[in-house]
Each structure stands twice: as structure tokens, then as C-alpha cells.
Design a protein around this motif. Structure first.
Motif, PDB file in Angstrom:
ATOM      1  N   LEU A  58      76.959  94.117   4.827  1.00 41.65           N
ATOM      2  CA  LEU A  58      76.163  93.261   5.700  1.00 41.65           C
ATOM      3  C   LEU A  58      74.778  93.839   5.936  1.00 41.65           C
ATOM      4  N   SER A  59      74.518  94.996   5.318  1.00 42.86           N
ATOM      5  CA  SER A  59      73.272  95.670   5.682  1.00 42.86           C
ATOM      6  C   SER A  59      72.027  94.829   5.384  1.00 42.86           C
ATOM      7  N   PRO A  60      71.961  94.040   4.308  1.00 46.79           N
ATOM      8  CA  PRO A  60      70.762  93.205   4.148  1.00 46.79           C
ATOM      9  C   PRO A  60      70.598  92.271   5.336  1.00 46.79           C
ATOM     10  N   LEU A  61      71.721  91.672   5.736  1.00 49.94           N
ATOM     11  CA  LEU A  61      71.677  90.724   6.849  1.00 49.94           C
ATOM     12  C   LEU A  61      71.281  91.431   8.142  1.00 49.94           C
ATOM     13  N   THR A  62      71.996  92.534   8.443  1.00 53.36           N
ATOM     14  CA  THR A  62      71.752  93.215   9.720  1.00 53.36           C
ATOM     15  C   THR A  62      70.337  93.787   9.742  1.00 53.36           C
ATOM     16  N   ASN A  63      69.864  94.248   8.586  1.00 50.72           N
ATOM     17  CA  ASN A  63      68.504  94.755   8.552  1.00 50.72           C
ATOM     18  C   ASN A  63      67.522  93.644   8.878  1.00 50.72           C
ATOM     19  N   ARG A  64      67.823  92.450   8.339  1.00 54.78           N
ATOM     20  CA  ARG A  64      66.907  91.341   8.593  1.00 54.78           C
ATOM     21  C   ARG A  64      66.922  90.981  10.080  1.00 54.78           C
ATOM     22  N   ILE A  65      68.140  90.934  10.643  1.00 56.61           N
ATOM     23  CA  ILE A  65      68.229  90.604  12.068  1.00 56.61           C
ATOM     24  C   ILE A  65      67.506  91.651  12.902  1.00 56.61           C
ATOM     25  N   ALA A  66      67.780  92.901  12.590  1.00 54.50           N
ATOM     26  CA  ALA A  66      67.143  93.979  13.356  1.00 54.50           C
ATOM     27  C   ALA A  66      65.640  93.883  13.223  1.00 54.50           C
ATOM     28  N   GLY A  67      65.182  93.549  12.038  1.00 51.95           N
ATOM     29  CA  GLY A  67      63.752  93.420  11.815  1.00 51.95           C
ATOM     30  C   GLY A  67      63.168  92.287  12.636  1.00 51.95           C
ATOM     31  N   LYS A  68      63.909  91.170  12.709  1.00 50.28           N
ATOM     32  CA  LYS A  68      63.434  90.038  13.526  1.00 50.28           C
ATOM     33  C   LYS A  68      63.364  90.455  14.985  1.00 50.28           C
TER      34      LYS A  68
END
Lengths: 431, 307, 390
Positions: free
Chosen positions: A96-106
Motif C-alpha cells: 500500500l506504500s504508493p497509496l499511503t505515500n500519496r495520502i501522506a503527501g496530500k
């Protein structure tokens, strides 16, 4: 396995280089997601899986207790822990790291409070589901969180200000009794104070007020130590604080109105996990801000050289008074929560034994470090529970471990490190 | 008056334990600037060693059928236990303190605390839960001196402890090692550079302190013949108070502070309701420190905690 | 890495095959023991553990406990509460929710029994504390029982005994202010004594703190006050020191104690100084007959000393538990329901004949039972002197 599980310090999940690289790009959010999946899995499948594996029930505390009791169950427990915790956490966190990274980035684009609250809410969900499996887990978790508060507040004095203070059990006692007297007096019918003065229904809303008053009582007690600390410090302050601890214990023993040595019981059970969690988060957050503020830096300066600090226009007296009272306040709040978890307070509990426990937690975790205190407190609490089957040899193993830590890392596991919330919440791109 | 004298006699005996234990504490504290929180438990182990040695001698004596006089057994017990316990002290120094010489001193305090817990648990595991009754090496004889009751035990205890205190004082004042210790207490950073072997002196300090703790333990066993594995904790912490109250680098100070602590505890219970004893006794100590912030004999020093 | 994974998997699989088979769960009755094995009073924990193990032997020899015509094997879960309130609560919660015990015996001293009783009542698990004398332990807690009489009963028993036996008018009390049991009993004694002899008849009411070894100051005060008798409701280790020091200071009047004296250790530690003294307790070891004697002899044969009152009370408590389980009809296997059934059965127990006397529970879960006055004989044995019933 606690380390991989622990969502707070993913950076600690060290291993060989390859493993480290494999896990490098995962933000904290990813770990929390992983943990969430793991606890949900355990909640729904734990019973079935333990049945399939032939374990009697879902192993408490990651199976350590069970292994120590019946060593032959080791593979089964490892299997359980692997299937429920290690594999789901690592797989989910990784994929899930691509997803979680994107969320964290947002999230990082908003004020960081938003991100923090979201992380904490998820973390609370993890705790809640994990502890819902059994009341024992719940109790251990609550007491560990309270231990975090106690340890942190002692670290403020012993680590950040560099005084060897032995008075913390006294502050705990003041807070515990302060808060308990208020809740019992106003909201509970009991034999010491008689009928409640206010309708018990509004009690839970006023509970924070009781805790704060308990904390303030401890702060006032701290003045007894803070004022002599103007003229004396170091070792002499250590025995002043020790004398203070004895005085508080003796005082409560002589106060018949709060039960004397019989202790004070029948506190309402309002220390729910949510309450304890919120107070702990508040405590960590405020203490972390305190130690990074000017006042915290002033305390550091007092520690390193008082005369020099004085010469550099640091108001050492004010620093000492504020730091002592601040630390005592949080110890008092922790004491209040503690008394309402155990639902009993006894002056005998706030003696030298407690002091040794708390000191061990602070120095195990590391001085001058918020993360260290969290690790120390949680580590000691969980270790103390998990090694229960060893019987009295537990009290040889734990001290030995601590001695080894002290010898190889004399300042504690994680000392002198700043706890930067923003840094932690940041997304982590793959290297 | 009789009442007062009786309490004075009681306080003398009680104070001599604090003084003896505080001495060992104070030596480590003066020379290495460390808290030896294991000291209370070293005292406890000393009492247990004394029990073991005394029982062995008694058993051997009864085997050989030639009964030794009790005083000789007591002297032998004290000497042998001092010897054995000093090894324990040196071991504690080697394991818990030497590796931490350059660490923050609070860390060493924690190892001391942990060694203490290990010693307690070890004794508990070894002897089981029962309390040990110390063999009666002195048959109690009570003298009634005009209403003041004095036992031969009390006389022996006070005399023996004062003797050891004086001996230590002479050792520190007159011998080369004593001088090294005093120098170290003056400055433990520079003095080793002058060729004083730090490790030897440190081990010796712990050894002597533990030997004195053994004396205290045996005398304690004579006076209060009930030993339990947790008995050292509270005396250790009280000796901590006495040692620091006495002031750094002062053997006399530690002795006097030990006696003072005993006197405070006894006389507070005499004058005030005894339920308030701890409350008042520690308030007095707190007040003393507010007005004499560097103890009785210690010199005001700007201690920089090596944190 | 792949190789490592394969090895680990193989190891796990082999281990899985070798580890003991627990499929087909056998239903056992689990009894929790919450005892202070380390900490301040390890001897109490040891007595508890030994008595429990002896009881387990009996039950095993009988093939388990019979409920509704079916025999269930019994398992003890013994946990150490380190004589701390916090640990007692943790251990209690662990036994109730993790080990799923049916009944809990212990904790012994009130400092742990009060909070642990709250936990037991909260989770609706029957608990019986063999030794806790604090009224709070069972108060308003339907699931909590105790195996001993309370301080408000024992205090007057001793006061009346001294008055009738010796005809004294002035008494002194010496107790541990930091400990729940001695303090409570000292106060009840004082009240009872002053009810008989008028206010001010307790001429000295002196205290010390747990772990103190020197009582000379307090004893000097007591001697000065002109008391005719000293009442000291202390534990065996302190009794030895108090009695010896009192004699050394020239106090040659009677010293009377309470049930906490009732340990073989008292005489071991105290020696000749204690001969001829009286105390009130639950049972008298010397001259005991029937089941009591049998218990004492067996215990002494096995562990090498005469059991203390804690061991005897634990033994009785376990038998009460056993009787309650046996009489609850049948075990459904649903732990909540079974616990309730056992609790109800326990509350209904009438005239239970234990080795420490006959008992029936009150509404509160406290037994009504007789106290015994014991004299320490010239041989150092606890001789039955008289019996006092409520």
C-alpha cells in the motif's frame, strides 16, 4: 516483533540491509494501515486460527507468555504471530506504500494538525481493536499508556533539567488522591464521604476537571521541591525529593479522611481507553512542545551549566519552578488516571518500589528524549507482563537486561533525540 | 530524665547502624561521585553471609566438641564475613560500575538499583520465603542502671561500630591508600593522571564499604535477629540520605549524619505521636537542607552532573 | 533470503508436528490463585501455594471434581501479585479473561484484595480471599467472599479476653501505621477496650512503619505510660522483635497478639521470649483433632513446618470452592453462566466444616465463625486455650 508492529517508530525496524531497503519507502501511515489490517484479522480470524493451530485461545502479548509456560508451543505461537501480525503488516505496509505515500503527501499540504489527528485516530482504532480481544490486553495497554505519561514527566526533570529527582511517586500519589477524592466525593456513594453531592450522570464530563485538579495539587506539591532547588541542586536535591516522597506517603497514611493505610477505593471506572489515550496524546504533544520551546531549552541550559545559563540571562529560578511544576502536573494527571484504572489507591503503592520502576523506565528509554521515554515505558510494561510465567526469576532477568542496556548504551536506548512530528508524518518516497 | 536517657541509649544503638551503612555509601559517593543504590542490599547480603558463617562455625564447634566462647565466634564471624562481603562489593563494582565509569552517573545509579534487585531475588530464591533467625551469639544480659535499661548487646554494638569508624578514619588519614582516596575525593579526573590507580582505589572503596556493611549486617542480626531478603532496601535509601546529609568527602560527616538520622527518628517518636514519625522526621531533614544546602561538613561545590 | 525462508518454514512445520496436540480440547476446571510470591510477604504466598498444591493433589487423586455426575480434571493457575495492588489487578484480569478461570482464590492481604475484588465483581467471577480482613473487600460485591472473620469481630474478642483473664484496666497498643491489617485491628481493639474501661484506658497508642526493626522508642513510651498489658497485632517477623525488645527494656507484663501471630515462624524467630503469651486466631495447631490435625501433619510432613493460618484458611477456601462447584448442579461450558452458578452455590453454603471452624456466609459474603484464643506453651507449641463465638 513488537518493533515491526510498533507504528510509532518504524525507523527502528532495523534488520539487514536488504530488509531495510525493502521497507524503506513506507510512511508511518502505511505501518498504521498494516497494523490496522493485522488487528482486524486477529479480531475476526484469531479464534479460528488458534483453533486450527491447536492453541487454546488467541495468545496474549504476542504469545511470549504462552511460550514461556509451554516451550513446545513455540512453533505454533510463531506461526500465529507470523500469520496474524508479521506477514499482514509487512505485506500491507509494503504494497500500500504508493497509496499511503500519496495520502501522506496530500495531508502534509494541510496544517499538520489535520494529518496528526488522522494518524492518531487510526492508531486509536488499532489500539481499540487490539485490546477488544481481551480485558487483559486492555488493562495492559491502559497501564502502559499511563506509564508513558509518568516516564515522560520524570524525563522532563531528570533528563531535560538534569536533576536527579526521586519525588515522582509523591506526585503520583497527590494526583491519584486529589482526583479520587473529587470523583468519590461528588459522584459516588461510599462510606468515607457518604452520598454523592452531584448527580453521577454528569460525572464523566467533569472527570477531566478532577484530573486537572489532581495535577494541580501535585504541582503545588512540587513547589516544596522547587523552592529549595534555588539554593541547592544535584545530590542534595535528590534527598530533598526523596524526603518529599516519604513525607507524602506518611501524610496520606495519617489522613484518616481519605482512608489512611486502608487506601481509597470505589473510584468510578471512567478511565476508558479513549480517555487514557487522549490524555496520553495530550501529554506527549504538550511535553514535546515544552521541551522544544524556549523554556525547555532553558532547562537544558540549567542542566549543562547553571552559572553559565544565569550569565546568559536565563532566568534559572523561573525555569526550575516552571519545569518542576509542569512535570509534577503531568505526573499528577497520570496518577489520577492510574487510580481510576485500578480503582483503588493506597499510600503503600507510591513508595520506593514505584520509584525504582519509574527510574528504570526513564533510563532504559533514554534521557532527554520523548521517543525514548515512550519506548522505555512501553517496553518495561510489556516485558514485565510477558515474563510473568518465569515467576520470581523474572526479577533476575529484567534487571540483568537493564544492566546490559546500561553497559552497552549508557544513556539508554534512544537518548538525546528530538521528536519531530512533522518529520514522522511526512511521506517517504522510495530511495 | 530517666526517660530521656533511655531514649538516648536506644538512639545510640539505632544510629550506629545508619552510620555504618552510610559510611560505605559515603565512601563510594565521595570518591567516585556515584550513588551506590545496591549498598542497602549489600548490607542485607552481609547479614546473610554473617548468618552462614556463624552457623558454620557453630556447627564445626559442636562437631569438635570444644565449645568456643561466644565472643570469639562473633569476632570470627565479623572478620570472615567482612572478607567475603568485600568481594561482593568489588564484584558489584566490576560488573555494575566500572563499565559505566564514563557514562552519566545516573546510569550507574540504575545499574546499582538493578543489582540490588538481583541480590534480593537471588537470596529469596536461595533461602525460600522463610525469614532467617540469626543465631544468638550474645546471651542477652540486661542491666538496670537506675531505671535505664541497657543490654550487653547495645554496649557491644555501639562499641564495635565506633571502633570500626575510628579505624576507617585512621586508615584514610594515615595510610598511602587513604591519601589516594582523599585525593580522589578531591578530584577524580586529575588525580588518576598523577599515577593513582583509579581501578584499584575504586575497587578498594567498594570493598571497604561492603566490609563495613557486613559489620552492620551482623550487628543488625545480633540486635534484631530476623533477616529477610528485602530488609536492605529501606536502610539503603536512608543511608543515602545520611551520606549526602553528611556532605561529600567527609567520613566524619557521614558518621554523624547517620547518628543524627537515628536520633531524629527515635526522638521524634518520643516527643510527637509516633504515627507522625516519618512525616516529622523527613520534614526536619528537608528543613535542614533548605538552610544548609550542602550538608553538614561538605564544602559547597559546583557539581556539574555528568549527564 | 529464499533459502532462509524455506528453512524457517520447514522448522515451523516440523515443530508444529512435534508440539503437543491440543486438538479436541478437554474441558478442565481452572482455579486461579492470586498470591504474593515475591515482594513484602513471600511467606504468605508460599503458604498459599503449598496449601493449594496439597489440595490439588487430593483432587487429582480423586480424579477431579464431580459435577452433576461427571468428573472434570482441575488445573491451578498460580500467579504472583508481587504484593502490589497494580500487579494484583493485572493478574486478576489476566486469570479471568486470558486463562478463563472459574473461581479465584486470593489475594491474601487487603491491599491487593480490595482492588482485585473490584475486578472480580466487575467480570462476575466468584472470588474468595482467605485472609483479607478489610470490610471493603466484600462490601457491595456479590461475587466476592472471604474465608476469615473481620477485624470488628476480633478486636472485641481480644479486649474481652484480657479483661476477663487478667482483670487489667490499662492497655497499650503498638502497631504498624502503614499496614492495613494491624492498623484496623489496633483501632477496633482500642474502641472495644475503651467501651469496657472508659475513655483514656488505652494509655499508649504507639505506631511504627513497615520494615522498621527498632521499636525501642515506642516501647519506652509504653513502659512510661504504665500500661499493664501490650496488644500488638503484628506479623510474625515483627512480633519476635517487639517481644524481645520489650523484654530488653524491662517490660515484663503480658503481651497479647492477634491471628497474624499464628505462624510457625513466630516461635522460630522469637524463641523463649514468646513462651506463655496469648493470641487470638483461627485455629490452634497443637492439640488439634480430626481433619485439622490431619492437615497439619500432612503439611508438616511435606514442607517441614507447621502451616500458618494463611495456609489453613487457603485450604478451607479451596474446599469451599470445591463444595460450591460440586453443588452447582452442572457445568454448561459457558464460563459466564458457570461462574454465576458457582457464585450462587457459594452464597448458599451453610455450616461448612472447615479446619478453621464452622462457617456460614452473610449477605456480604463474610463468614460467621468462631475465634480461638491460643497460648504459646513452654514447648513453643500453639495450645488451645479457649474458644470465642459470635
Amino acid at each position: 516483533m513488537e518493533k515491526t508492529y510498533s507504528p510509532i517508530s518504524p525507523d527502528q525496524s532495523t534488520g539487514r540491509g536488504r530488509i531495510r531497503r525493502w521497507f524503506s519507502g513506507i510512511p508511518v501511515l502505511g505501518w498504521i494501515f498494516g497494523a490496522l489490517v493485522a488487528v482486524v484479522l486477529e479480531y475476526y480470524l484469531g479464534d479460528a486460527l488458534s483453533e486450527v493451530l491447536g492453541l487454546e485461545k488467541v495468545p496474549a502479548l504476542f504469545g511470549v507468555t504462552l511460550i514461556l509456560k509451554k516451550p513446545l508451543l513455540l512453533p505454533k505461537c510463531l506461526m500465529f504471530v507470523g500469520l496474524i501480525y508479521v506477514i499482514p503488516i509487512s505485506v500491507v505496509a509494503k504494497y500500500l506504500s504508493p497509496l499511503t505515500n500519496r495520502i501522506a503527501g496530500k495531508l502534509i499540504q494541510y496544517p499538520y494538525g489535520v494529518s496528526a489527528v488522522l494518524h492518531l485516530a487510526l492508531l486509536y482504532a488499532v489500539f481499540y481493536i487490539w485490546s477488544d480481544v481481551s480485558a487483559y490486553r486492555l488493562l495492559t495497554l491502559k497501564l502502559s499508556l499511563i506509564a508513558v505519561m509518568i516516564t515522560l514527566s520524570l524525563n522532563v526533570v531528570n533528563g531535560y533539567m538534569g536533576e536527579f529527582s526521586c519525588s515522582h511517586p509523591g506526585f503520583l500519589a497527590l494526583g491519584a488522591y486529589g482526583a479520587s477524592v473529587i470523583t468519590v466525593l461528588f459522584f459516588v456513594k461510599d462510606k468515607l464521604f457518604g452520598a454523592p453531592l452531584l448527580p453521577p450522570a454528569i460525572g464523566p464530563y467533569l472527570y477531566p476537571v478532577a484530573l486537572v485538579l489532581g495535577g494541580l495539587l501535585a504541582s503545588v506539591g512540587a513547589l516544596v521541591i522547587a523552592v529549595p532547588s534555588f539554593r541547592t541542586r544535584g545530590d542534595y536535591l535528590a534527598i530533598i525529593s526523596l524526603a518529599f516522597m516519604f513525607i507524602v506517603k506518611s501524610l496520606i497514611e495519617n489522613l484518616e479522611i481519605v482512608g489512611g493505610p486502608r487506601g481509597l477505593s470505589s473510584q468510578p471506572g471512567w478511565s476508558s481507553l479513549l480517555t487514557v489515550f487522549i490524555w496520553t496524546v495530550l501529554c506527549v504533544w504538550i511535553i514535546n512542545n515544552f521541551v522544544r520551546s524556549t523554556l525547555g531549552k532553558a532547562a537544558n541550559a540549567v542542566r549543562d551549566d547553571e552559572s553559565a545559563a544565569d550569565a546568559m540571562t536565563v532566568n534559572t529560578r523561573r525555569t526550575k519552578v516552571v519545569t518542576f511544576m509542569f512535570a509534577a502536573f503531568w505526573a499528577g494527571v497520570a496518577g489520577g488516571l492510574y487510580a481510576h484504572v485500578i480503582r483503588y489507591a493506597n499510600p503503600g503503592d507510591f513508595g520506593i518500589q514505584k520509584l525504582a520502576d519509574v527510574l528504570a523506565m526513564v533510563y532504559l528509554g533514554g534521557l532527554n528524549s520523548v521517543v525514548g521515554s515512550i519506548v522505555g515505558a512501553v517496553g518495561m510494561s510489556i516485558l514485565g507482563e510477558a515474563l510473568r510465567p518465569l515467576g520470581i526469576y523474572k526479577w533476575i532477568i529484567i534487571p540483568l537486561l537493564l544492566i546490559l542496556v546500561m553497559i552497552f548504551r549508557p544513556t539508554g536506548l534512544i537518548a538525546f533525540r528530538e521528536f519531530d512530528v512533522r518529520e514522522i508524518l511526512k511521506p517517504k518516497r522510495r530511495m | 530524665m530517666v526517660f530521656f536517657l533511655q531514649n538516648l541509649v536506644n538512639a545510640l544503638q539505632w544510629g550506629s547502624f545508619y552510620a555504618l551503612i552510610a559510611l560505605g555509601y559515603s565512601m563510594v559517593y565521595s570518591i567516585l561521585m556515584l550513588f551506590n543504590f545496591a549498598h542497602g542490599d549489600i548490607f542485607m547480603v552481609g547479614a546473610y553471609i554473617g548468618f552462614g558463617v556463624a552457623s558454620c562455625i557453630l556447627a564445626l564447634a559442636s562437631l569438635g566438641a570444644n565449645t568456643l566462647p561466644n565472643w570469639l565466634i562473633l569476632v570470627l564471624t565479623i572478620l570472615i564475613s567482612m572478607f567475603l562481603n568485600s568481594f561482593l562489593g568489588m564484584l558489584v563494582e566490576r560488573i555494575g560500575y566500572r563499565p559505566l565509569r564514563d557514562a552519566p552517573r545516573a546510569s550507574a545509579a540504575i545499574t546499582g538499583l538493578m543489582i540490588g534487585i538481583i541480590l534480593e531475588t537471588g537470596i529469596l530464591a536461595l533461602f525460600g520465603a522463610r525469614r532467617i533467625s540469626f543465631p544468638p551469639l550474645i546471651q542477652t544480659v540486661t542491666y538496670n542502671m537506675g531505671g535505664v535499661f541497657v543490654t550487653n548487646k547495645k554496649i557491644v554494638i555501639v562499641l564495635v561500630s565506633v571502633m570500626f569508624m575510628l579505624a576507617l578514619h585512621q586508615f584514610v588519614r594515615r595510610t598511602k591508600y587513604g591519601m589516594a582516596m582523599r585525593a580522589m575525593a578531591f578530584d577524580y579526573v586529575v588525580v588518576p593522571l598523577m599515577g593513582v590507580p583509579l581501578n584499584t582505589i575504586a575497587a578498594m572503596t567498594f570493598g571497604i564499604g561492603s566490609a563495613l556493611a557486613a559489620v552492620a549486617g551482623i550487628l543488625f542480626g545480633v540486635a534484631y535477629p530476623v533477616l529477610d531478603p528485602y530488609m536492605g532496601i529501606i536502610y539503603g535509601w536512608k543511608a543515602f540520605v545520611a551520606a549526602i546529609l553528611g556532605g561529600r568527602g567527609s567520613i566524619m560527616g557521614a558518621t554523624l549524619a547517620g547518628f543524627l538520622l537515628g536520633f531524629i527518628e527515635i526522638f521524634v517518636a518520643m516527643i510527637f505521636p509516633s504515627t507522625l514519625r516519618d512525616l516529622i522526621a523527613y520534614s526536619i531533614i528537608l528543613l535542614i537542607l533548605v538552610f544548609r544546602p550542602h550538608g553538614f561538613f561538605g564544602e559547597p561545590y559546583s557539581a556539574r552532573l555528568r549527564l | 533470503m529464499k533459502k532462509g525462508l524455506v528453512t524457517i518454514t520447514l522448522f515451523l512445520l516440523v515443530g508444529l508436528l512435534l508440539s503437543p496436540c491440543t486438538w479436541g480440547r478437554v474441558k478442565t476446571i481452572k482455579i486461579g490463585i492470586n498470591a504474593p510470591l515475591t515482594g513484602d510477604i513471600p511467606k504468605v504466598g508460599e503458604g498459599t501455594k503449598y496449601a493449594a498444591e496439597m489440595w490439588l493433589e487430593d483432587v487429582k487423586a480423586a480424579g477431579g471434581i464431580e459435577v452433576g455426575g461427571k468428573r472434570y480434571p482441575v488445573e491451578l493457575v498460580i500467579e504472583d501479585n508481587e504484593s502490589k495492588a497494580e500487579s494484583a489487578v493485572k493478574v486478576q484480569t489476566k486469570m479471568i479473561t486470558e486463562d478463563e478461570v472459574l473461581v479465584i482464590v486470593g489475594p491474601q492481604s487487603s491491599k491487593q484484595a480490595v482492588p482485585a475484588g473490584g475486578v472480580a465483581d466487575n467480570y462476575k467471577t466468584p472470588m474468595i480471599s482467605p485472609w483479607s480482613t478489610n470490610p471493603d473487600t466484600t462490601k457491595d460485591r456479590p461475587f466476592v467472599f472471604r474465608g476469615c472473620f473481620l477485624d470488628p469481630f476480633q478486636g472485641p474478642v481480644v479486649a474481652n479476653f484480657i479483661t476477663k483473664e487478667f482483670g487489667f484496666k490499662k492497655a497499650a497498643v503498638l502497631y504498624d501505621v502503614a499496614s492495613d491489617y494491624p492498623k484496623g485491628l489496633a483501632e477496633f481493639f482500642k474502641k472495644a477496650w475503651e467501651d469496657i474501661h472508659g475513655p483514656g484506658s488505652v494509655v499508649a497508642f504507639e505506631s511504627f512503619t513497615t520494615k522498621d526493626a527498632d521499636f525501642s522508642s515506642q516501647l519506652t513510651n509504653i513502659i512510661k505510660s504504665g500500661a499493664e498489658v501490650l496488644f500488638t497485632p503484628q506479623y510474625y517477623n515483627e512480633v519476635a522483635l517487639i517481644v524481645q525488645q520489650a523484654h530488653e527494656l524491662g517490660f515484663n507484663k503480658p503481651i497479647v497478639g492477634s491471628d497474624s501471630w499464628g505462624s510457625a515462624e513466630t516461635v522460630n524467630l522469637c524463641g523463649k521470649d514468646c513462651y506463655g503469651l496469648f493470641f487470638s486466631t483461627h485455629y490452634a495447631a497443637a492439640g488439634a483433632t480430626g481433619a485439622t490435625k490431619e492437615f497439619i501433619d500432612r503439611y508438616r510432613g511435606k514442607y517441614g513446618y507447621v502451616p500458618d493460618d494463611v495456609a489453613a484458611l487457603t485450604w478451607d477456601s479451596l474446599h469451599i470452592v470445591q463444595k460450591a462447584i460440586e453443588s452447582c448442579g452442572k457445568l454448561t461450558g459457558r464460563i459466564g453462566k458457570d461462574r454465576k452458578a458457582v457464585r450462587d452455590a457459594m452464597a448458599k453454603i451453610k455450616d461448612f466444616h472447615g479446619i478453621t471452624g464452622k462457617m456460614t456466609f452473610t449477605e456480604e459474603g463474610d463468614p460467621i465463625k468462631c475465634a480461638v484464643i491460643v497460648r504459646i506453651s513452654e514447648k513453643g507449641e500453639f495450645e488451645f486455650y479457649k474458644s470465642v463465638c459470635p
